[in-house]
Design an enzyme around this catalytic site. Structure first.
Site, mmCIF file in Angstrom:
data_model
loop_
_atom_site.group_PDB
_atom_site.id
_atom_site.type_symbol
_atom_site.label_atom_id
_atom_site.label_comp_id
_atom_site.label_asym_id
_atom_site.label_seq_id
_atom_site.Cartn_x
_atom_site.Cartn_y
_atom_site.Cartn_z
ATOM 1 N N HIS A 272 4.538 10.725 3.344
ATOM 2 C CA HIS A 272 5.694 11.105 2.446
ATOM 3 C C HIS A 272 6.847 10.360 2.904
ATOM 4 C CE1 HIS A 272 7.837 13.448 -0.227
ATOM 5 N NE2 HIS A 272 7.862 14.474 0.258
ATOM 6 N N HIS A 311 0.598 5.869 -5.583
ATOM 7 C CA HIS A 311 1.301 7.090 -5.614
ATOM 8 C C HIS A 311 0.669 8.146 -6.395
ATOM 9 C CE1 HIS A 311 4.766 9.620 -6.667
ATOM 10 N NE2 HIS A 311 5.298 9.355 -5.800
ATOM 11 N N ASP A 367 9.175 3.278 -1.418
ATOM 12 C CA ASP A 367 9.246 2.905 -0.086
ATOM 13 C C ASP A 367 8.940 1.321 0.146
ATOM 14 O OD1 ASP A 367 10.078 5.523 0.946
ATOM 15 O OD2 ASP A 367 7.733 6.068 0.806
HETATM 16 N N1 CMC Z 1 -3.596 1.094 -0.004
HETATM 17 C C1 CMC Z 1 -4.803 0.995 -0.053
HETATM 18 N N2 CMC Z 1 -5.809 1.533 -0.773
HETATM 19 C C2 CMC Z 1 -5.055 2.769 -1.355
HETATM 20 C C3 CMC Z 1 -3.654 2.980 -1.246
HETATM 21 C C4 CMC Z 1 -3.013 2.053 -0.441
HETATM 22 N N3 CMC Z 1 -1.766 2.164 -0.352
HETATM 23 N N4 CMC Z 1 -3.476 4.194 -2.089
HETATM 24 C C5 CMC Z 1 -4.482 4.617 -2.287
HETATM 25 N N5 CMC Z 1 -5.462 4.062 -2.270
HETATM 26 C C6 CMC Z 1 -7.015 3.751 -2.734
HETATM 27 C C7 CMC Z 1 -7.683 5.079 -1.914
HETATM 28 O O1 CMC Z 1 -8.326 4.407 -0.846
HETATM 29 C C8 CMC Z 1 -8.787 5.493 -2.926
HETATM 30 O O2 CMC Z 1 -9.739 4.682 -3.225
HETATM 31 P P1 CMC Z 1 -11.131 5.136 -3.412
HETATM 32 O O3 CMC Z 1 -11.223 5.769 -4.562
HETATM 33 O O4 CMC Z 1 -11.935 3.827 -3.321
HETATM 34 O O5 CMC Z 1 -11.539 6.034 -2.431
HETATM 35 C C9 CMC Z 1 -7.766 5.546 -4.162
HETATM 36 O O6 CMC Z 1 -6.939 4.506 -3.930
HETATM 37 C C10 CMC Z 1 -7.178 6.730 -4.588
HETATM 38 O O7 CMC Z 1 -6.440 7.159 -3.496
HETATM 39 P P2 CMC Z 1 -5.922 8.605 -2.768
HETATM 40 O O8 CMC Z 1 -5.627 8.463 -1.522
HETATM 41 O O9 CMC Z 1 -7.084 9.436 -3.443
HETATM 42 O O10 CMC Z 1 -4.596 8.793 -3.771
HETATM 43 P P3 CMC Z 1 -3.490 9.959 -3.397
HETATM 44 O O11 CMC Z 1 -2.822 10.152 -4.852
HETATM 45 O O12 CMC Z 1 -4.135 11.036 -2.912
HETATM 46 O O13 CMC Z 1 -2.584 9.467 -2.398
HETATM 47 C C11 CMC Z 1 -0.518 8.182 -1.708
HETATM 48 C C12 CMC Z 1 -1.237 8.983 -2.817
HETATM 49 C C13 CMC Z 1 0.959 7.961 -1.949
HETATM 50 C C14 CMC Z 1 -0.603 9.374 -0.200
HETATM 51 C C15 CMC Z 1 -1.357 6.984 -1.122
HETATM 52 O O14 CMC Z 1 -1.534 6.188 -2.432
HETATM 53 C C16 CMC Z 1 -0.933 6.329 0.209
HETATM 54 O O15 CMC Z 1 -1.499 6.779 1.097
HETATM 55 N N6 CMC Z 1 -0.085 5.361 -0.164
HETATM 56 C C17 CMC Z 1 0.495 4.636 1.047
HETATM 57 C C18 CMC Z 1 1.550 5.443 1.744
HETATM 58 C C19 CMC Z 1 2.717 5.357 0.914
HETATM 59 O O16 CMC Z 1 3.303 4.480 0.373
HETATM 60 N N7 CMC Z 1 3.191 6.816 0.636
HETATM 61 C C20 CMC Z 1 4.791 6.832 0.141
HETATM 62 C C21 CMC Z 1 4.612 7.558 -1.109
HETATM 63 S S1 CMC Z 1 5.732 7.472 -2.352
HETATM 64 C C22 CMC Z 1 7.222 8.169 -1.483
HETATM 65 C C23 CMC Z 1 7.010 9.800 -1.661
HETATM 66 O O17 CMC Z 1 7.167 10.163 -2.681
HETATM 67 O O18 CMC Z 1 6.912 10.340 -0.759
#
Ligand code: CMC
Length: 447
Positions: A272, A311, A367
């Site tokens: 986050h 996201h 970010d």
């Molecule tokens: N790098 C590589 N792969 C990713 C990433 C990433 N940053 N984000 C998602 N994926 C892949 C993930 O591995 C999954 O692949 P598969 O379908 O093959 O298993 C797919 O995309 C869907 O990911 P998810 O984890 O199910 O998506 P989510 O909605 O649960 O997660 C997130 C959202 C923001 C936690 C995630 O994108 C992430 O970890 N990003 C990196 C951390 C980051 O930048 N966070 C800041 C968020 S914005 C600020 C805020 O609002 O807090």
């Protein structure tokens, strides 16, 4: 039950019993409590919705922030984020979020006066601050000190009283930058700086952060404006992790300082508010533009994430990231170009063309570039989530007020699907079998 067809309802057939149910649809949603009617027997608890991470569950009705993640749209109270970033100020945006309308001149002046005259903290707060270890993370300090404010303002417990809520809002927005700056000065061993009421909200924060021996701190207007815009961009983002924490904790009726401290704790996490710090670590680890393909390969192999990308809601370019990228160039004109920017720009270019990221609709989020700007301004990495918290405070408060006033809201209390042991008899310790090492390492005792 025989269903009657109607446009605003959902007809569901339970194949276990052959019964059909009609569930009303309102605002594009069904009430998940209506699923409870779907039972196999009278004793059956009824059907539950299972939704880890609340991927498709609305926990409230809200009129504050609108996001269309597919189209990359973000609006506060109906106003596009691009217009607010260009034309508003952080304090005006805070007013908008909390009160629902843009203030007129007179109201903005009163609001600004009220916030500026609530920037001082009780002197005991410094003693409290001094209790933290010299190397304490400023975000840990912020979580603790915001929570501690509840002990300084016991009147805040009266959450049903509108005048009390207004007072706590002014206090919190006024004091968060002071606590944030104190946490930084403490971790650096620098003397604390008192607020300067003649500076803008953001200028005063910069003064409390960076003033040393000069009699008067004069913030650089480009950096002051850039930080103010960054605060606007972070001010609210509907039901994200920290806001949900604020609402969830607030639903118990606790005072707003405790609820906001919970939001702050949620924001501390690397997925986050900690992501911008992680972006800088990642860019430093990559080290140079020629190492990017190798790094992308490792991300695609599941060896880590491309931080600052992806996201839960945006499946398009995060509109905040677009604005932040522009600000980054303005800031670098003043401070000199950060070599990590070149790595970030190339990383973005490659990722946006790569099938892995395209297929999963992973774009830069808020970010990705913000940490580069903070670094250029002189903020240490540990302060990044703290800066996010200053920006997010009005959003948390607006959401908290909305929740307190919402007659439909109840104490947050999700259901669970229990998959554990059935009832069993307590065994005295001398009669229990020894726990095997493999059970300890991989089995029942694993934490
Ligand atoms: N790098 C590589 N792969 C990713 C990433 C990433 N940053 N984000 C998602 N994926 C892949 C993930 O591995 C999954 O692949 P598969 O379908 O093959 O298993 C797919 O995309 C869907 O990911 P998810 O984890 O199910 O998506 P989510 O909605 O649960 O997660 C997130 C959202 C923001 C936690 C995630 O994108 C992430 O970890 N990003 C990196 C951390 C980051 O930048 N966070 C800041 C968020 S914005 C600020 C805020 O609002 O807090």
């Amino acid at each position: 039950m025989v269903a009657t067809e109607s446009r605003n309802s959902l007809t569901v057939k339970d194949n276990r019993t052959g019964k059909t149910y009609e569930l009303p649809i309102e605002n594009g949603a069904i009430l998940t409590s209506d699923l409870r009617k779907i039972k196999v027997s009278e004793e059956d608890f009824g059907l539950l919705g299972y939704d880890p991470g609340f991927m498709n569950t609305a926990s409230c009705k809200s009129s504050i922030t609108y996001i269309d993640g597919d189209r990359g749209i973000l609006r506060y109270r109906g106003y596009p984020i691009e217009q607010l970033a260009e034309k508003s100020t952080f304090l005006e945006t805070a007013y908008l979020l909390i009160k629902g309308v843009l203030p007129d001149k007179e109201r903005l002046a009163v609001w600004t006066y009220n916030i500026r005259h609530n920037t001082l903290t009780h002197s005991n707060m410094r003693v409290f601050m001094d209790g933290f270890r010299y190397d304490a993370h400023p975000m840990g300090i912020l979580v603790g000190t915001i929570g501690a404010l509840s002990t300084f303002y016991p009147d805040a417990k009266d959450v049903s009283h509108e005048e009390s809520r207004k007072l706590q809002v002014r206090r919190l927005i006024g004091k968060i930058p002071t606590l944030a700056a104190l946490s930084f000065r403490h971790s650096m061993g620098f003397p604390y700086v008192l607020p300067d009421d003649e500076l803008s909200y953001t200028g005063n924060f910069l003064s409390m952060m960076f003033k040393m021996t000069e009699p008067r701190y004069r913030p650089n207007p480009v950096l002051e404006h850039a930080l103010d815009v960054l605060f606007i961009l972070h001010a609210d983002h509907e039901q994200n992790c920290s806001t949900s924490a604020v609402r969830s904790v607030g639903s118990s009726g606790v005072d707003p300082y405790s609820a906001i401290a919970a939001g702050c704790a949620a924001l501390y996490g690397p997925l986050h508010g900690g992501a911008n710090e992680a972006v800088i670590h990642m860019l430093k680890k990559i080290g140079s533009v020629d190492k990017i393909p190798e790094f992308i390969k490792s991300v695609k192999a599941g060896e880590g994430r491309l931080m600052g990308f992806g996201h839960r809601v945006y499946k398009n370019y995060d509109p905040r990231a677009k604005i932040i990228k522009e600000i980054a160039f303005q800031v670098f004109e003043e401070t000199g170009r950060n070599p990590l920017l070149d790595i970030a720009l190339e990383l973005e270019r490659i990722a946006l063309e790569d099938e892995y990221f395209v297929k999963r609709k992973l774009y830069p989020n808020v970010d990705f570039y913000s940490g580069l700007i903070y670094t250029a301004m002189g903020f240490p990495l540990e302060m990044f989530p703290v800066l996010f918290a200053i920006g997010r405070a009005p959003g948390w408060l607006a959401q908290w007020i909305e929740q307190v006033r919402d007659q439909e809201q109840k104490i947050a209390r999700p259901r669970q699907i229990y998959l554990g042991e059935d009832s069993r008899e307590y065994v005295p310790i001398e009669r229990r079998p020894k726990i095997r090492p493999d059970e300890q390492k991989f089995g029942i005792c694993r934490l």
